[in-house]
Design an enzyme around this catalytic site. Structure first.
Site, mmCIF file in Angstrom:
data_model
loop_
_atom_site.group_PDB
_atom_site.id
_atom_site.type_symbol
_atom_site.label_atom_id
_atom_site.label_comp_id
_atom_site.label_asym_id
_atom_site.label_seq_id
_atom_site.Cartn_x
_atom_site.Cartn_y
_atom_site.Cartn_z
ATOM 1 N N CYS A 133 9.748 4.525 3.357
ATOM 2 C CA CYS A 133 10.033 3.238 2.715
ATOM 3 C C CYS A 133 11.202 3.260 1.726
ATOM 4 O O CYS A 133 12.198 2.577 1.952
ATOM 5 C CB CYS A 133 8.784 2.716 2.016
ATOM 6 N N ALA A 164 9.741 13.716 -12.890
ATOM 7 C CA ALA A 164 10.976 14.309 -12.361
ATOM 8 C C ALA A 164 10.613 15.278 -11.239
ATOM 9 O O ALA A 164 9.532 15.859 -11.229
ATOM 10 C CB ALA A 164 11.706 15.037 -13.474
ATOM 11 N N LYS A 218 14.909 3.794 3.009
ATOM 12 C CA LYS A 218 15.364 2.734 3.922
ATOM 13 C C LYS A 218 15.384 1.381 3.222
ATOM 14 O O LYS A 218 16.279 0.572 3.450
ATOM 15 C CB LYS A 218 14.504 2.724 5.181
ATOM 16 N N LEU A 242 0.832 -1.209 0.000
ATOM 17 C CA LEU A 242 0.000 0.000 0.000
ATOM 18 C C LEU A 242 0.864 1.256 0.000
ATOM 19 O O LEU A 242 2.026 1.227 0.421
ATOM 20 C CB LEU A 242 -0.947 0.001 1.214
ATOM 21 N N ARG A 247 8.663 11.364 7.573
ATOM 22 C CA ARG A 247 9.906 10.587 7.647
ATOM 23 C C ARG A 247 10.652 10.653 6.308
ATOM 24 O O ARG A 247 10.087 10.347 5.257
ATOM 25 C CB ARG A 247 9.594 9.137 8.028
HETATM 26 P P1 NAD Z 1 4.938 3.004 11.903
HETATM 27 O O1 NAD Z 1 6.140 3.539 12.582
HETATM 28 O O2 NAD Z 1 3.871 3.952 11.462
HETATM 29 O O3 NAD Z 1 4.229 1.922 12.857
HETATM 30 C C1 NAD Z 1 4.897 0.943 13.555
HETATM 31 C C2 NAD Z 1 4.186 0.734 14.900
HETATM 32 O O4 NAD Z 1 4.763 -0.383 15.571
HETATM 33 C C3 NAD Z 1 4.326 1.925 15.856
HETATM 34 O O5 NAD Z 1 3.036 2.391 16.219
HETATM 35 C C4 NAD Z 1 5.074 1.339 17.054
HETATM 36 O O6 NAD Z 1 4.669 1.902 18.290
HETATM 37 C C5 NAD Z 1 4.700 -0.126 16.955
HETATM 38 N N1 NAD Z 1 5.592 -1.031 17.694
HETATM 39 C C6 NAD Z 1 6.947 -1.040 17.739
HETATM 40 N N2 NAD Z 1 7.383 -2.009 18.557
HETATM 41 C C7 NAD Z 1 6.297 -2.637 19.057
HETATM 42 C C8 NAD Z 1 6.094 -3.713 19.961
HETATM 43 N N3 NAD Z 1 7.131 -4.331 20.514
HETATM 44 N N4 NAD Z 1 4.839 -4.084 20.240
HETATM 45 C C9 NAD Z 1 3.790 -3.465 19.678
HETATM 46 N N5 NAD Z 1 3.913 -2.428 18.807
HETATM 47 C C10 NAD Z 1 5.147 -2.018 18.504
HETATM 48 O O7 NAD Z 1 5.474 2.143 10.682
HETATM 49 P P2 NAD Z 1 4.738 1.841 9.287
HETATM 50 O O8 NAD Z 1 4.939 2.966 8.339
HETATM 51 O O9 NAD Z 1 3.371 1.346 9.554
HETATM 52 O O10 NAD Z 1 5.642 0.633 8.751
HETATM 53 C C11 NAD Z 1 5.598 -0.651 9.341
HETATM 54 C C12 NAD Z 1 6.308 -1.620 8.424
HETATM 55 O O11 NAD Z 1 5.611 -1.714 7.166
HETATM 56 C C13 NAD Z 1 7.737 -1.223 8.062
HETATM 57 O O12 NAD Z 1 8.513 -2.369 7.937
HETATM 58 C C14 NAD Z 1 7.574 -0.555 6.713
HETATM 59 O O13 NAD Z 1 8.742 -0.634 5.935
HETATM 60 C C15 NAD Z 1 6.486 -1.395 6.089
HETATM 61 N N6 NAD Z 1 5.704 -0.714 5.062
HETATM 62 C C16 NAD Z 1 5.354 0.592 5.229
HETATM 63 C C17 NAD Z 1 4.578 1.224 4.253
HETATM 64 C C18 NAD Z 1 4.183 2.675 4.412
HETATM 65 O O14 NAD Z 1 3.744 3.262 3.426
HETATM 66 N N7 NAD Z 1 4.319 3.257 5.591
HETATM 67 C C19 NAD Z 1 4.168 0.508 3.116
HETATM 68 C C20 NAD Z 1 4.520 -0.824 2.993
HETATM 69 C C21 NAD Z 1 5.300 -1.428 3.971
#
Ligand code: NAD
Length: 430
Positions: free
Chosen positions: A260, A252, A263, A153, A327
């Protein structure tokens, strides 16, 4: 199905609420107590179009709950998704501390078979490590499976992306896991790619790195356009009509950002190197991306001459429109570079100003584009929010100190802007 999602961020909350909307019983878990108590009061911690309504609706229908405890939150669930953050370590490697913590937490509270699904973006072999971690902490030897189900997403259109995916990727090592995930995703009627866990993990890193490569490629071509007097928008149009290339990700601008692409490219470079392959192509993708921001600041400097004590009006801070996520937003680096040259910054973003305060200081945040423009020496567009297309530039012209626009997202029609008496500079366009 009873499911839980651990990590209630941009991915976890959207995943949880969408599965609830599809009729499942979902518990979203997060160790951020403030976030969970806000959600229990229906205060949504992030901006994502359509999310608030969907959360409220599913809580009302008792399909969506929130919890801070892994123990309580996974008790009745058959499938447990891990959607915690996987940020970069200083060397570019993915930091999997949160994933490991959660895996340990799940193992301690396993009661009856569960399928543990990694949804976070993780390097190859993380699935194996999750399995290992659960095994050694699962004292009662409760049966479990691990699967990979990377998420594709995009912030800003996350709900629609989740509900209408191009494909769903599931990496499994048992028929039982495949059956559960296939059943869960069946209502979406999307093609499902079933593979082993390592390949599923690699699909996500390779996809994001490929998209980042496309952006850096078109940004590099835009530089050549500037030098030879060609027009990047026409070049992209002509290239994009070729079905093998496609028009998307050929805009561009000031480069990619967000939580994402930077990283995930770094993590893929690191993983490849660790495995014995020097992915120098991706290092160049990063370099082109960094250069693009510096190039844009130089363009501003070239046209304004001395930046010290000039007032620069910034429109857009979020890394892309439709989100409040700051971010790795290109705006952070660009604004810091301008501040280093002594410029004063005024800024407006429709959603990201609160979060921007965590990354930027000494900015005058304004209530709209007109307040930004008042007495500024130029306007700089850093995010292509749709509402910026509706700006009344005649009004801006009366307010602004110098009628100069730097459009880092190539969002305006040059002729229309210049007709109003502005000087207009953009990226690689005539
Ligand atoms: P985010 O920082 O918004 O959310 C992560 C959540 O995990 C936070 O609310 C944090 O408090 C929680 N968390 C951390 N440790 C925890 C624990 N021990 N127990 C319970 N909760 C805990 O991150 P995000 O943007 O949702 O991304 C999450 C993952 O998905 C990453 O690996 C990212 O690369 C991937 N991803 C993100 C997107 C995007 O568009 N943001 C899209 C695809 C994939």
């Amino acid at each position: 199905m009873e499911i839980s999602v651990i990590g209630t961020g941009y991915v976890g909350l959207v995943t949880g609420v969408c599965f609830a909307e599809l009729g499942n019983q979902v518990t979203c878990i997060d160790n951020d107590v403030k976030k969970i108590s806000a959600l229990k009061k229906m205060i949504i911690p992030i901006y994502e179009p359509g999310l608030e309504e969907l959360v409220k609706n599913n809580v009302k229908k008792k399909r969506l709950k929130f919890n801070t405890s892994i123990k309580d939150g996974i008790k009745d669930s058959k499938v447990v998704f891990i959607a915690v953050g996987t940020p970069s370590r200083p060397n570019g490697e993915a930091d999997l501390t949160y994933v490991e913590n959660v895996a340990r937490g799940i193992a301690k509270h396993l009661s009856g078979y569960k399928l543990i699904v990694e949804k976070s973006t993780v390097p190859v072999e993380t699935g194996k490590w999750i399995e290992h971690t659960i095994k050694i902490n699962n004292k009662k030897k409760v049966p479990f499976d691990v699967a990979s189900n990377p998420e594709f997403l995009r912030e800003g259109s996350a709900i629609s992306d989740f509900m209408h995916p191009d494909r769903i990727v599931i990496g499994v090592q048992s028929k039982r896991a495949e059956g559960l995930l296939t059943e869960l995703y069946r209502p979406l009627k999307a093609p499902i790619v079933v593979t082993d866990i390592n390949s599923a993990e690699l699909i996500k890193h390779a996809s994001n790195s490929f998209l980042a490569t496309k952006i850096s490629f078109i940004n590099a071509v835009s530089q050549v356009c500037e030098l030879v007097g060609a027009d990047i928008s026409k070049v992209a149009e002509g290239m994009g009509m070729d079905k093998r290339i496609g028009r998307q990700f050929l805009d561009a601008g000031i480069g990619f950002g967000g939580s994402c692409f930077p990283k995930d490219v770094d993590a893929f470079i690191h993983l490849s190197e660790k495995s014995g392959y020097d992915f120098s192509l991706l290092r160049e993708v990063r370099r082109v991306n960094e250069r693009q921001k510096g190039y844009f600041v130089k363009l501003i400097e070239k046209k304004l001459w001395i930046l010290k004590d000039k007032t620069i009006g910034i429109l857009g801070l979020a890394f892309k429109p439709g989100t409040d996520d700051m971010r790795n937003a290109p705006a952070i680096d660009i604004i810091k570079m301008l501040q280093q040259e002594g410029a004063r910054i005024k800024a407006f973003d429709p959603q990201a100003m609160e979060k921007a305060k965590e990354f930027l200081t000494e900015i005058k945040f304004c209530k709209d584009a007109y307040e930004v423009a008042r007495d500024s020496d130029c306007l700089v567009i850093l995010t292509d929010w749709n509402e910026f297309k509706e700006i009344d530039f005649k009004r801006i012209k009366k307010l602004i100190g110098q009628p100069i626009i730097f459009d880092g997202r190539n969002m305006y029609n040059r002729a229309a802007i210049e007709k109003l008496g502005f000087q207009y500079f953009c990226i690689g366009r005539k």
